[in-house]
Design a protein around this motif. Structure first.
Motif, PDB file in Angstrom:
ATOM      1  N   MET A 193      53.698 -17.853  35.822  1.00 22.53           N
ATOM      2  CA  MET A 193      53.858 -16.744  36.746  1.00 22.53           C
ATOM      3  C   MET A 193      52.807 -16.843  37.853  1.00 22.53           C
ATOM      4  SD  MET A 193      54.102 -12.779  35.727  1.00 22.53           S
ATOM      5  CE  MET A 193      54.324 -11.560  36.938  1.00 22.53           C
ATOM      6  N   MET A 194      53.226 -16.562  39.094  1.00 22.59           N
ATOM      7  CA  MET A 194      52.329 -16.661  40.238  1.00 22.59           C
ATOM      8  C   MET A 194      51.326 -15.527  40.264  1.00 22.59           C
ATOM      9  SD  MET A 194      54.223 -17.599  43.739  1.00 22.59           S
ATOM     10  CE  MET A 194      55.722 -18.529  43.631  1.00 22.59           C
ATOM     11  N   ASN A 195      50.113 -15.864  40.674  1.00 18.36           N
ATOM     12  CA  ASN A 195      49.156 -14.783  40.856  1.00 18.36           C
ATOM     13  C   ASN A 195      49.311 -14.210  42.269  1.00 18.36           C
ATOM     14  OD1 ASN A 195      47.530 -16.179  42.745  1.00 18.36           O
ATOM     15  ND2 ASN A 195      46.308 -17.106  41.133  1.00 18.36           N
ATOM     16  N   MET A 196      48.662 -13.110  42.518  1.00 17.56           N
ATOM     17  CA  MET A 196      48.823 -12.404  43.789  1.00 17.56           C
ATOM     18  C   MET A 196      48.387 -13.253  44.978  1.00 17.56           C
ATOM     19  SD  MET A 196      50.040  -9.783  45.003  1.00 17.56           S
ATOM     20  CE  MET A 196      49.916  -8.051  45.034  1.00 17.56           C
ATOM     21  N   GLN A 197      47.332 -14.015  44.848  1.00 20.15           N
ATOM     22  CA  GLN A 197      46.835 -14.837  45.950  1.00 20.15           C
ATOM     23  C   GLN A 197      47.863 -15.925  46.310  1.00 20.15           C
ATOM     24  OE1 GLN A 197      43.088 -16.783  45.203  1.00 20.15           O
ATOM     25  NE2 GLN A 197      42.710 -17.122  47.371  1.00 20.15           N
ATOM     26  N   GLN A 198      48.462 -16.547  45.303  1.00 13.48           N
ATOM     27  CA  GLN A 198      49.482 -17.562  45.558  1.00 13.48           C
ATOM     28  C   GLN A 198      50.694 -16.942  46.246  1.00 13.48           C
ATOM     29  OE1 GLN A 198      49.859 -18.926  41.494  1.00 13.48           O
ATOM     30  NE2 GLN A 198      49.068 -20.960  42.032  1.00 13.48           N
ATOM     31  N   MET A 199      51.077 -15.754  45.799  1.00 15.41           N
ATOM     32  CA  MET A 199      52.216 -15.065  46.407  1.00 15.41           C
ATOM     33  C   MET A 199      51.933 -14.741  47.871  1.00 15.41           C
ATOM     34  SD  MET A 199      53.609 -12.563  43.340  1.00 15.41           S
ATOM     35  CE  MET A 199      54.396 -11.477  44.485  1.00 15.41           C
ATOM     36  N   MET A 200      50.722 -14.309  48.178  1.00 15.37           N
ATOM     37  CA  MET A 200      50.360 -13.986  49.555  1.00 15.37           C
ATOM     38  C   MET A 200      50.385 -15.233  50.440  1.00 15.37           C
ATOM     39  SD  MET A 200      50.068 -10.783  49.910  1.00 15.37           S
ATOM     40  CE  MET A 200      49.263 -10.688  51.487  1.00 15.37           C
ATOM     41  N   LYS A 201      49.868 -16.346  49.914  1.00 13.13           N
ATOM     42  CA  LYS A 201      49.884 -17.593  50.683  1.00 13.13           C
ATOM     43  C   LYS A 201      51.317 -18.035  50.960  1.00 13.13           C
ATOM     44  CE  LYS A 201      45.464 -19.628  49.341  1.00 13.13           C
ATOM     45  NZ  LYS A 201      44.784 -20.749  48.676  1.00 13.13           N
ATOM     46  N   GLN A 202      52.166 -17.936  49.950  1.00 11.55           N
ATOM     47  CA  GLN A 202      53.559 -18.336  50.123  1.00 11.55           C
ATOM     48  C   GLN A 202      54.261 -17.403  51.119  1.00 11.55           C
ATOM     49  OE1 GLN A 202      55.768 -18.827  46.490  1.00 11.55           O
ATOM     50  NE2 GLN A 202      57.541 -19.661  47.558  1.00 11.55           N
ATOM     51  N   ALA A 203      53.968 -16.129  51.045  1.00  7.86           N
ATOM     52  CA  ALA A 203      54.573 -15.165  51.970  1.00  7.86           C
ATOM     53  C   ALA A 203      54.122 -15.423  53.407  1.00  7.86           C
ATOM     54  CB  ALA A 203      54.229 -13.737  51.550  1.00  7.86           C
ATOM     55  N   GLN A 204      52.839 -15.759  53.580  1.00  9.79           N
ATOM     56  CA  GLN A 204      52.333 -16.073  54.921  1.00  9.79           C
ATOM     57  C   GLN A 204      52.983 -17.343  55.472  1.00  9.79           C
ATOM     58  OE1 GLN A 204      48.115 -16.195  54.161  1.00  9.79           O
ATOM     59  NE2 GLN A 204      47.832 -14.020  54.634  1.00  9.79           N
ATOM     60  N   LYS A 205      53.155 -18.327  54.621  1.00  6.11           N
ATOM     61  CA  LYS A 205      53.804 -19.574  55.030  1.00  6.11           C
ATOM     62  C   LYS A 205      55.247 -19.298  55.456  1.00  6.11           C
ATOM     63  CE  LYS A 205      55.130 -24.146  53.303  1.00  6.11           C
ATOM     64  NZ  LYS A 205      55.172 -25.031  52.145  1.00  6.11           N
ATOM     65  N   MET A 206      55.944 -18.492  54.665  1.00  8.43           N
ATOM     66  CA  MET A 206      57.320 -18.147  54.992  1.00  8.43           C
ATOM     67  C   MET A 206      57.383 -17.341  56.290  1.00  8.43           C
ATOM     68  SD  MET A 206      59.108 -17.306  51.335  1.00  8.43           S
ATOM     69  CE  MET A 206      60.529 -16.655  52.180  1.00  8.43           C
ATOM     70  N   GLN A 207      56.413 -16.471  56.521  1.00  4.25           N
ATOM     71  CA  GLN A 207      56.377 -15.673  57.749  1.00  4.25           C
ATOM     72  C   GLN A 207      56.266 -16.590  58.964  1.00  4.25           C
ATOM     73  OE1 GLN A 207      56.803 -12.428  58.267  1.00  4.25           O
ATOM     74  NE2 GLN A 207      56.414 -12.555  60.452  1.00  4.25           N
ATOM     75  N   LYS A 208      55.421 -17.615  58.883  1.00  5.14           N
ATOM     76  CA  LYS A 208      55.271 -18.563  59.987  1.00  5.14           C
ATOM     77  C   LYS A 208      56.561 -19.348  60.211  1.00  5.14           C
ATOM     78  CE  LYS A 208      50.297 -19.105  59.648  1.00  5.14           C
ATOM     79  NZ  LYS A 208      49.162 -19.981  59.330  1.00  5.14           N
ATOM     80  N   GLN A 209      57.207 -19.751  59.123  1.00  7.02           N
ATOM     81  CA  GLN A 209      58.471 -20.473  59.240  1.00  7.02           C
ATOM     82  C   GLN A 209      59.545 -19.583  59.858  1.00  7.02           C
ATOM     83  OE1 GLN A 209      59.051 -21.588  55.130  1.00  7.02           O
ATOM     84  NE2 GLN A 209      58.153 -23.626  55.413  1.00  7.02           N
ATOM     85  N   LEU A 210      59.587 -18.338  59.443  1.00  8.47           N
ATOM     86  CA  LEU A 210      60.550 -17.378  59.966  1.00  8.47           C
ATOM     87  C   LEU A 210      60.336 -17.166  61.461  1.00  8.47           C
ATOM     88  CD1 LEU A 210      62.810 -15.291  59.465  1.00  8.47           C
ATOM     89  CD2 LEU A 210      61.015 -13.651  58.903  1.00  8.47           C
ATOM     90  N   GLU A 211      59.090 -17.000  61.873  1.00  4.87           N
ATOM     91  CA  GLU A 211      58.786 -16.808  63.289  1.00  4.87           C
ATOM     92  C   GLU A 211      59.199 -18.024  64.108  1.00  4.87           C
ATOM     93  OE1 GLU A 211      54.629 -15.842  63.299  1.00  4.87           O
ATOM     94  OE2 GLU A 211      54.979 -13.806  62.556  1.00  4.87           O
ATOM     95  N   LYS A 212      58.991 -19.212  63.554  1.00  2.00           N
ATOM     96  CA  LYS A 212      59.376 -20.447  64.244  1.00  2.00           C
ATOM     97  C   LYS A 212      60.902 -20.496  64.411  1.00  2.00           C
ATOM     98  CE  LYS A 212      59.250 -25.474  63.926  1.00  2.00           C
ATOM     99  NZ  LYS A 212      59.013 -26.628  63.085  1.00  2.00           N
ATOM    100  N   LYS A 213      61.632 -20.174  63.346  1.00  2.98           N
ATOM    101  CA  LYS A 213      63.096 -20.176  63.406  1.00  2.98           C
ATOM    102  C   LYS A 213      63.612 -19.128  64.387  1.00  2.98           C
ATOM    103  CE  LYS A 213      64.256 -23.417  60.522  1.00  2.98           C
ATOM    104  NZ  LYS A 213      64.928 -24.625  60.975  1.00  2.98           N
ATOM    105  N   GLN A 214      62.979 -17.962  64.420  1.00  2.00           N
ATOM    106  CA  GLN A 214      63.383 -16.916  65.356  1.00  2.00           C
ATOM    107  C   GLN A 214      63.168 -17.380  66.795  1.00  2.00           C
ATOM    108  OE1 GLN A 214      60.994 -13.703  63.678  1.00  2.00           O
ATOM    109  NE2 GLN A 214      62.849 -12.617  63.073  1.00  2.00           N
ATOM    110  N   ALA A 215      62.049 -18.046  67.061  1.00  2.00           N
ATOM    111  CA  ALA A 215      61.767 -18.554  68.403  1.00  2.00           C
ATOM    112  C   ALA A 215      62.785 -19.628  68.792  1.00  2.00           C
ATOM    113  CB  ALA A 215      60.346 -19.113  68.473  1.00  2.00           C
ATOM    114  N   GLU A 216      63.121 -20.514  67.848  1.00  2.00           N
ATOM    115  CA  GLU A 216      64.124 -21.549  68.124  1.00  2.00           C
ATOM    116  C   GLU A 216      65.475 -20.916  68.435  1.00  2.00           C
ATOM    117  OE1 GLU A 216      64.173 -24.099  64.691  1.00  2.00           O
ATOM    118  OE2 GLU A 216      62.211 -24.966  65.148  1.00  2.00           O
ATOM    119  N   LEU A 217      65.833 -19.912  67.673  1.00  2.00           N
ATOM    120  CA  LEU A 217      67.101 -19.218  67.889  1.00  2.00           C
ATOM    121  C   LEU A 217      67.108 -18.545  69.269  1.00  2.00           C
ATOM    122  CD1 LEU A 217      69.798 -18.502  66.501  1.00  2.00           C
ATOM    123  CD2 LEU A 217      68.686 -16.454  65.625  1.00  2.00           C
TER     124      LEU A 217
END
Length: 99
Positions: A1-25
Motif C-alpha cells: 500500500m502506498m504511503n501518503m508521500q508517494q501518493m502526493m508525488k504521483q499526484a503531482q506528476k499526474m498534474q504536470k502530465q495533465l497540464e501538458k496534455k491540456q496545453a497540447e489540446l
C-alpha cells in the motif's frame, strides 16, 4: 500500500502530465464542416474560434437561413470533435489516479 508521500508525488506528476496534455489540446486546431463543405470553421482545442470560411455557392442574400444553418452545423461539428478529443485525452488520466 502506498504511503501518503508517494501518493502526493504521483499526484503531482499526474498534474504536470495533465497540464501538458491540456496545453497540447489547446494548441490543436479542429475544423468543422457543413454539408458539402460549403462552410468550414476552425477552433482551437480550448474552443476559441479561429476562422469561418464560406464557399461562394452558399452565400445567397435571398437565402440567409441556409447560411445560418450551415454555419451552425460546421460549428457544432468542430465543437463535437474538441469534446471527443478532450474526453479521450483527459479520460486517460482517470484510470491512473493513485486513490
Amino acid at each position: 500500500m502506498m504511503n501518503m508521500q508517494q501518493m502526493m508525488k504521483q499526484a503531482q506528476k499526474m498534474q504536470k502530465q495533465l497540464e501538458k496534455k491540456q496545453a497540447e489540446l489547446a494548441e490543436t486546431n479542429f475544423t468543422g464542416k457543413s454539408a458539402q463543405e460549403l462552410v468550414t470553421v476552425t477552433f482551437t482545442g480550448d474552443k476559441k474560434l479561429v476562422s469561418i470560411d464560406y464557399k461562394e455557392a452558399v452565400v445567397d442574400s435571398e437565402d440567409v437561413e441556409t447560411l445560418q444553418d450551415m454555419t451552425a452545423q460546421a460549428i457544432n461539428d468542430a465543437l463535437s470533435q474538441i469534446d471527443e478529443a478532450t474526453k479521450k485525452t483527459m479520460g486517460a488520466f482517470a484510470g491512473k489516479l493513485p486513490f
